[in-house]
Design a protein around this motif. Structure first.
Motif, short mmCIF file in Angstrom:
data_model
loop_
_atom_site.label_atom_id
_atom_site.label_comp_id
_atom_site.label_asym_id
_atom_site.label_seq_id
_atom_site.Cartn_x
_atom_site.Cartn_y
_atom_site.Cartn_z
N GLN A 1 7.09 1.77 -8.05
CA GLN A 1 7.81 1.77 -9.72
C GLN A 1 9.14 1.09 -8.78
N GLN A 2 10.15 1.51 -8.28
CA GLN A 2 10.96 0.50 -8.14
C GLN A 2 10.68 -1.05 -7.18
N THR A 3 9.96 -0.57 -6.43
CA THR A 3 9.75 -1.95 -5.76
C THR A 3 9.29 -3.12 -7.02
N ILE A 4 8.27 -2.73 -7.75
CA ILE A 4 7.85 -4.09 -8.69
C ILE A 4 9.05 -4.07 -9.84
N PHE B 1 -6.64 1.96 -4.52
CA PHE B 1 -5.55 2.29 -5.55
C PHE B 1 -4.67 1.72 -5.62
N SER B 2 -3.41 2.33 -4.46
CA SER B 2 -1.98 2.02 -4.40
C SER B 2 -2.12 0.36 -4.50
N THR B 3 -2.21 -0.02 -3.47
CA THR B 3 -2.92 -2.04 -3.29
C THR B 3 -2.85 -2.73 -4.65
N CYS B 4 -3.83 -2.22 -5.09
CA CYS B 4 -4.79 -2.73 -6.21
C CYS B 4 -3.29 -2.78 -7.40
N LEU B 5 -3.29 -1.49 -7.58
CA LEU B 5 -1.62 -1.30 -8.51
C LEU B 5 -0.74 -2.26 -8.33
N THR B 6 -0.60 -2.26 -7.23
CA THR B 6 1.22 -3.33 -7.01
C THR B 6 0.91 -4.52 -7.31
N ASN C 1 0.89 -0.97 -0.25
CA ASN C 1 0.24 -0.46 0.51
C ASN C 1 0.95 1.11 0.13
N SER C 2 2.21 1.23 -0.89
CA SER C 2 3.34 1.58 -0.28
C SER C 2 1.85 3.58 -1.45
N GLN C 3 2.34 4.94 -1.02
CA GLN C 3 1.86 5.93 -1.55
C GLN C 3 2.97 6.90 -2.66
N SER C 4 3.44 6.36 -2.17
CA SER C 4 4.96 6.97 -3.43
C SER C 4 4.69 6.08 -4.93
N PRO C 5 4.85 6.84 -5.75
CA PRO C 5 4.43 6.46 -7.26
C PRO C 5 6.09 6.05 -7.64
N GLY C 6 6.96 6.82 -7.41
CA GLY C 6 8.36 6.44 -7.54
C GLY C 6 8.51 4.62 -6.42
#
Length: 1187
Positions: free
Chosen positions: A692-695, A754-759, A684-689
């Motif tokens: 992206q790095q996590t993925i 949103f962040s959880t679903c996206l990640t 659930n990271s709120q940081s877009p960067g």
């Protein structure tokens, strides 16, 4: 960077028919021994072929046959002579870089000694024939010049031939250059032809230089012999005339002029001979004075008369300086006074030119020649010290006038815009230091106590650090004097340079200087081991000097200030001293808790993770089961870093676990445990960067799992000893991957952020990409067994998200999940999903239509979809007959289902368009048109339209689609084409809705308050009853109520959104139809086209009207997108009439603009998008021309 290897063009031997017939006839002469006949047969076969590769093989075979010829067994008759003539003719008829030519040269060189003279005669005759048969054919000059050059390129027989034909060769080169110069005078403005001519001139000048260099003894003998004087002197004089013309004509490019300058000096040296006299004559040429040229022949001075002219261009001196440095030998042990004066004259001449240079290209030449001079001066001094020191030593010593002027040149040009100038300036500075060392005994034996070096160093350190040239000069001092010298003068130099690494423009220069410093310092400390108490003490000092300031910066500086330290400095430091990582880890672990650093810094823990990650990327440390990275870091510290409050610290810790130097490195159980600890709290990271790095890092991890897993499987089948260990590791892999997959699926519950679903969806997509969700026994990890129907339902819920990216990821993932878990094969579940898609396609919320399109795309792959559509049509009372599915192939199933969906949606759309034509208000409130159109466009995009089987049915559908699109546009055009599209609602035809429309029109008038855009107006039934002519019971079912009697909340914005979104979807649908569907042209009867030329032309006229008349930005922006797609199709079509349509449209629009007709409907306000109409065809045409 991987560069494609340039392939050498091989050309076959192509001769004139008469010459070829004569050669074949000569090779067919009878007689001779067996070896000669075999050689002749090989050459006949070679001439009969047209394949160059086969010809090369036969020429090599002929060379081997020549080697095997024995003098006592071979008859020296006409057949052998014909063979040698054939090889010589092959050699002279090909281009210089042709491999076939090199093969023929090798064959000629391999002849036995007793045939050398005869081969030489044959080759000389061929070359003489080429020289004498040219005439005025200038096109053959380049080929013959290449032949002369190749004869002198490691080909002894060819060199002998050139020597025997020296007079003819020089005359030919003079003739070629003279004609080139005449041609250049008539090519003013023809840049392409001039460029080709410059290339020819350069080749001719180089060839003449090469001939003179390889024939100096012959030339000297010829000039001294009276009977040959008249043959060589005119050719040499003529060539010098040409060189003088090139040097004094500024139309020639610098490369040709520079080569001509070298040729003048070379010819002067070849004619005069004595080195001291040559230096005197060249010095006169540099100064433009005939003083000191008494030793030169009169014809030489007359040929160079233009170089003594006081009005000559300034560049002549530059190119002559370059020629003097390149063509004279500066490494001779005896250097006369004239040579020393010439060597000192060159820099003075160049520095005088330097003040008047304006062009960067000339500045580059000056910098290169100055560097060349410094190298020549250094070569002169390194031969041996003169006793006593002469003028050259005093002039080149540090502190002299010449040194001062050269240093001023360095300071002026070390930040030149050209990188080449800066590089040459840096080399010049280094050579100046070496010159000083060789001229001053103190600087050579004890440079650190030399006052000149000390003053120069203090001057450089005192300059501002923003001067980039300063770093290169300091690097030169480090290279010559060592890092200890600079550190003794400025102990804070490492910290100062690290502080400059935050500036992007200075970081590369500072990092390069830092690398030279710490490498040199380490080498110096290693050399002092015997006097300093061992290597351990030296490394401790080195760590204190370089590692400690680095750690302080990493702990306390902001992240943006350390970016370039991590990119440039830290990897170089670890490569220089891998053992320093242990010192870094211990120092950071022992740092006090108060060293967390200011706000925004990474602190000690972050610095530790950064250093470990960099070392891991460099392959310095590796993980093992005995301990992570050699047991340097405890597991608890890594756990703390993985959940650190700072995003970058977490990413560095994750990178430390995921990244590896080898993709086949096996994951350890400790690494898997750390990943289990990290994942739940980071989804659930709120940081877009951060997301992206996590993925990205998990993608590296999954690739590592895949590659190492395949390695383990191969070892299981091969290595019996480690089978148990490898099987245990694979079992851990399976357990970890199943946990990883299930953890991602569990978090996709309804209401997830949103962040959880996206990640989670991105990571699941990586699993589907690198692995599979199969459930079969052949799958190693069997991830499909983890997916349950509840998990698939959660992914399906994600399609309803308001975020497009989540919809796309969820839709793509559902196609990869096991069909049994998704359950769309079940009729009831499919019917529910289909009903949801149909309902969402008429929603008043725009993003619901996107959701509906994704649901339809999921259903397109289900064979039972047509029957489900038939049930929906029966429920709605629609007359719908789906197409029959006769075959079970996937492609036909997809086409049939797409056709059924498009037909059904088109049927619904026709009904809704009729309602909108009757009441736009009711359409905007209950069933907007844009949702159905968007779903049709999305369905067509899933189809491979180049191999359709149901062409007849598709033609009917396409025709209906275009017709309905026009009707939809007609309904909403009055709004988007009005002068105030945000406010106008057209009058409906039904009188019963008149009251509701009047209410809307009254609401959109200006108000004193600003609550109009924040609060909707409800059309209540009582107000409608008071204004309508009939009873309110009937009206309530049309304008202000729904099926359940609830009042619609309708605003002007709802009508406007319905209109411009409908126009947008019409444009996208028409663009998709025209671009993707095959065209049916009148030229080809058998072509299975779906859209006719008349329909395409009608669509083009529609886009033209919309771009010229629409005033709503959202409407005409996407009309432009559709128009561009249409133009792309028109330009790529094979129809001549269609390709001419864009030009005709532009002509008509320009004529209408010029006419200024008052009845014209063109938009003439700031909203006008006429430029888009013009840019569409132009952009597409430019793209196609680039291809």
């Amino acid at each position: 960077m991987v560069t494609k290897k340039k392939t050498v063009k091989v050309e076959a031997v192509i001769l004139e028919k008469d010459k070829l017939d004569k050669l074949k006839a000569s090779l067919a002469v009878g007689g001779g021994d067996e070896g000669t006949r075999q050689l002749a047969q090989t050459l006949r076969n070679c001439l009969a072929l047209t394949d160059p590769v086969q010809q090369i093989q036969l020429v090599k075979k002929a060379g081997c046959q020549l080697v095997q010829l024995r003098e006592e067994e071979t008859s020296n008759g006409p057949l052998l002579q014909a063979c040698l003539n054939t090889l010589a003719l092959i050699y002279t008829s090909l281009q210089a870089k042709n491999p076939l030519r090199r093969a023929s040269a090798s064959a000629l060189s391999s002849v036995p000694n007793w045939l050398q003279e005869q081969t030489f005669v044959c080759l000389s005759v061929c070359m003489s024939d080429c020289l004498s048969s040219l005439g005025s054919d200038q096109t053959s000059y380049p080929h013959l010049i290449d032949s002369i050059t190749s004869c002198l390129d490691s080909f002894p027989l060819g060199e002998r031939s050139i020597h025997s034909l020296l007079s003819e060769v020089l005359k030919f080169l003079h003739k070629a250059l003279s004609e080139y110069l005449q041609m250049n005078s008539g090519l003013a403005g023809c840049h392409v032809l001039q460029a080709q001519l410059m290339h020819w001139c350069l080749a001719a000048v180089k060839a003449s230089m090469l001939v003179v260099q390889r024939s100096q003894e012959l030339i000297s003998m010829a000039l001294q012999a009276a009977h040959l004087h008249c043959t060589l002197q005119p050719a040499l004089s003529g060539l010098l005339d040409c060189y003088t013309h090139i040097l004094t004509d500024e139309e020639f490019v610098q490369s040709v002029q520079s080569t001509a300058g070298m040729a003048v000096v070379l010819f002067t040296r070849s004619v005069i001979g004595c080195e001291d006299e040559v230096a005197s004559v060249v010095a006169g040429l540099l100064q433009g004075s005939e003083q000191g040229t008494e030793c030169a022949p009169m014809w030489l001075k007359e040929s160079c008369a233009g170089l003594y002219d006081s009005g000559r261009p300034a560049g002549v001196s530059l190119y002559l300086c370059h020629g003097a440095l390149a063509m004279l030998n500066w490494r001779e042990a005896s250097q006369g006074p004239q040579r020393e004066q010439l060597l000192l004259l060159v820099p003075h001449t160049l520095l005088e030119l330097d003040t008047s240079i304006k062009e960067s290209s000339t500045a580059m030449v000056v910098a290169r020649v100055l560097t060349l001079w410094s190298g020549a001066a250094l070569d002169t001094l390194q031969i041996g010290p003169s006793s006593p020191p002469g003028l050259l030593h005093h002039a080149l010593r540090g502190g002299s006038e010449l040194q001062g002027r050269l240093l001023e040149h360095v300071y002026t040009h070390w930040e030149h815009p050209l990188d080449g100038v800066r590089h040459q300036t840096r080399t010049l500075f280094k050579n100046l230091l070496l010159l000083h060392q060789h001229t001053d005994p103190l600087a050579l034996c004890d440079p650190q106590s030399d006052p000149y070096i000390s003053q120069l160093t203090h001057t450089l350190l005192g300059l501002e650090w923003h001067q980039r040239g300063k770093y290169g000069s300091l690097a030169c001092l480090v290279e010559l004097l060592g890092a200890g010298y600079l550190l003794a003068l400025d102990p804070q130099l490492p910290s100062r340079l690290l502080g400059l690494m935050g500036d992007q423009t200075l970081a590369p220069y500072a990092s390069d200087l830092l690398e030279r410093l710490f490498v040199s310092h380490k080498a110096q400390l290693a050399g002092e081991v015997g006097t300093e108490g061992g290597m351990l003490g030296g490394m401790e000092r080195w760590h204190q000097t370089w590692v400690t300031p680095l750690l302080q910066v990493l702990c306390r500086a902001r992240l943006d200030q350390t970016t370039y330290i991590l990119d440039y400095f830290l990897p170089k430091l670890l490569r220089c001293s891998p053992s320093s990582l242990t010192h870094m880890v211990q120092a950071l672990q022992n740092s006090p808790p108060c060293s967390a650093g200011p706000s925004g810094s990474r602190g000690a823990v972050g610095a530790l993770m950064t250093c470990l990650r960099a070392a891991r990327a460099q392959g310095v440390v590796q993980s093992s089961e005995e301990g992570l990275w050699g047991g340097l870091v405890p597991l608890s510290l890594l756990r703390h870093a993985l959940v650190h409050k700072h995003d970058q610290v977490r990413m560095d810790a994750l990178g430390l676990v995921c990244e590896s130097h080898r993709s086949t490195e096996v994951l350890t159980s400790q690494e898997m445990e750390l990943l289990r600890y990290f994942l739940p709290s980071s989804l659930n990271s709120q940081s877009p960067g951060g997301r992206q790095q996590t993925i990205s890092l998990f993608k590296k991890l999954l690739c590592r799992v895949k590659d190492s897993g395949q390695l383990l499987l191969r070892r299981l089948a091969q290595d019996v000893e480690q089978r148990d260990m490898d099987q245990h590791t694979l079992d851990m892999y399976k357990e970890f991957m199943c946990w990883f997959c299930e953890s991602l699926l569990v978090v996709l519950h309804p209401g997830a952020s949103f962040s959880t679903c996206l990640t989670a969806l991105s990571l699941l997509g990586l699993l589907a990409q690198l692995f599979t969700f199969n459930t079969g026994p052949d799958d190693v990890f069997a991830l499909g067994k983890v997916v349950t129907p509840a998990h698939a339902q959660n992914v399906l819920y994600c399609i309803a998200s308001n975020f497009l990216e989540v919809k796309q990821l969820a839709s793509a993932l559902l196609c990869q999940l096991p069909p049994g878990a998704v359950g769309l094969q079940e009729p009831l579940r499919m019917q529910c999903v289909l009903q949801a898609a149909l309902g969402l396609s008429t929603s008043t919320k725009p993003f619901d239509s996107v959701t509906a399109a994704h649901l339809f795309n999921l259903l397109l792959h289900q064979p039972a979809l047509p029957q489900a559509l038939l049930l929906c049509a029966q429920d709605q009372g629609l007359s719908f007959q789906p197409p029959n599915l006769t075959q079970a192939s996937k492609a036909l199933c997809l086409e049939t289902n797409t056709l059924a969906v498009v037909q059904f949606l088109l049927l619904c759309l026709n009904v809704e368009v009729r309602k909108a034509e009757s009441s736009l208000l009711l359409a905007a409130a209950s069933s907007p048109l844009y949702g159905r159109a968007h779903c049709i466009t999305a369905a067509l995009q899933q189809l491979n339209t180049r191999c359709l089987t149901l062409s007849d049915q598709w033609r009917v559908v396409v025709s209906e689609l275009i017709t309905v699109s026009y009707r939809m546009s007609d309904v909403v055009s009055p709004v988007v084409q009005s002068s105030s599209p945000e406010g106008l609602i057209p009058m409906d035809t039904e009188s019963e809705t008149l009251a509701g429309l009047q209410r809307i029109l009254q609401e959109i008038q200006p108000r004193d308050t600003n609550d109009y855009f924040t609060s909707a107006r409800e059309l209540d039934k009582q107000h409608s009853a008071q204004n309508g002519p009939a009873t309110s019971a009937h009206r309530s079912q049309h304008d202000s109520t729904g099926a359940r009697g609830e009042g619609y909340r309708i605003t002007a914005q709802m009508v406007l959104v319905c209109c411009w979104r409908t126009m947008k979807e019409v444009s996208m649908l028409l663009g998709e139809v025209c671009q993707s569907l095959p065209l049916k042209t009148t030229d080809s009867v058998t072509e299975q086209g779906l859209i006719t030329e008349e329909q395409v032309e009608g669509v083009g006229l529609y886009f033209r009207q919309q771009l010229l008349q629409s005033r709503h930005r959202g409407a005409f922006e996407l009309a432009y997108v559709g128009f561009v797609r249409l133009n792309d199709m028109l330009c790529r079509s094979g129809s001549r009439s269609l390709q001419q349509l864009p030009a005709r449209w532009l002509t008509e629009v320009l004529e209408e603009v010029r006419s200024s007709d008052p009845s014209s409907k063109l938009c003439a306000t700031r909203r006008s998008w006429h430029p888009l109409l013009h840019s569409g065809p132009v952009v597409i045409r430019a793209q196609i021309l680039q291809l």
